[in-house]
Scaffold this active site. Structure first.
Site, PDB file in Angstrom:
ATOM      1  N   CYS A 193      70.632  41.045 -44.256  1.00 17.37           N
ATOM      2  CA  CYS A 193      70.107  39.761 -44.725  1.00 17.37           C
ATOM      3  C   CYS A 193      71.040  39.111 -45.733  1.00 17.37           C
ATOM      4  O   CYS A 193      71.219  37.891 -45.718  1.00 17.37           O
ATOM      5  CB  CYS A 193      68.705  39.952 -45.285  1.00 17.37           C
ATOM      6  SG  CYS A 193      67.517  40.425 -44.004  1.00 17.37           S
ATOM      7  N   CYS A 226      68.406  43.206 -47.830  1.00 15.44           N
ATOM      8  CA  CYS A 226      69.245  44.313 -47.359  1.00 15.44           C
ATOM      9  C   CYS A 226      70.642  43.779 -47.033  1.00 15.44           C
ATOM     10  O   CYS A 226      70.900  42.574 -47.127  1.00 15.44           O
ATOM     11  CB  CYS A 226      68.618  44.953 -46.120  1.00 15.44           C
ATOM     12  SG  CYS A 226      68.665  43.894 -44.653  1.00 15.44           S
ATOM     13  N   GLU A 250      63.911  37.193 -43.949  1.00 15.67           N
ATOM     14  CA  GLU A 250      65.027  36.292 -44.249  1.00 15.67           C
ATOM     15  C   GLU A 250      65.698  35.778 -42.981  1.00 15.67           C
ATOM     16  O   GLU A 250      66.009  34.580 -42.875  1.00 15.67           O
ATOM     17  CB  GLU A 250      66.090  37.001 -45.110  1.00 15.67           C
ATOM     18  CG  GLU A 250      65.583  37.507 -46.431  1.00 15.67           C
ATOM     19  CD  GLU A 250      65.175  38.976 -46.412  1.00 15.67           C
ATOM     20  OE1 GLU A 250      65.437  39.668 -47.412  1.00 15.67           O
ATOM     21  OE2 GLU A 250      64.595  39.427 -45.401  1.00 15.67           O
TER      22      GLU A 250
END
Length: 152
Positions: free
Chosen positions: A89, A86, A58
């Site tokens: 990101c 996560c 990402e």
């Protein structure tokens, strides 16, 4: 730039990118950023290749997309990624003002969208994209399971 792919194909491209990352020894996660039905960025995890713990698919894709459009704000962009983002990101997606997030497999241990800290639901989150989970979920999960099975 890849033009004219339709929505299901965007995740297919992310899955292909993830598969290629796995073949290169990276965790098989792929990401695609789309603007006006055109792919403006495609990236896979590069943490091992770049020796960079922030080189998640990402992050790499957001950097490429921002560079291509000449702005850190991706307000009219959609992001397709094969695994639930996560916390790092999710924060980057929020700061970039991504319009829509589509992700494949849930990540109960490291995810931060519908798992874990649920970043976008936090009162301190600046921007929350529209979220669509489970897009290409079975294929994304299969890639990850096979990758880690081979390493155990």
């Amino acid at each position: 730039m890849i033009r004219g792919l339709k929505a299901p194909s965007f995740m297919d491209l992310a899955l292909l990118t993830a598969e290629n990352a796995g073949k290169a020894g990276e965790v098989p996660i792929g990401c695609v950023v789309v603007r006006n039905y055109d792919v403006i960025a495609t990236a896979a995890n590069r943490t091992l290749t770049d020796h960079d713990p922030t080189a998640h698919a990402e992050i790499v894709a957001l950097r490429e997309a921002a560079n291509k459009i000449g702005s850190e704000r991706l307000v009219d962009c959609d992001l397709y990624v094969t695994l639930e983002p996560c916390t790092m990101c999710a924060g980057a997606i929020s700061f970039a003002r991504v319009r829509r997030l589509y992700y494949g497999a849930a990540d109960p241990k490291g995810g931060a969208v519908e798992s874990g800290v649920r970043f976008f639901a936090s009162p301190t989150c600046h921007h929350a994209p529209d979220v669509y989970s489970g897009v290409g979920e079975s294929e994304a999960a299969r890639l990850l399971k096979e990758f880690f099975r081979e390493r155990r």
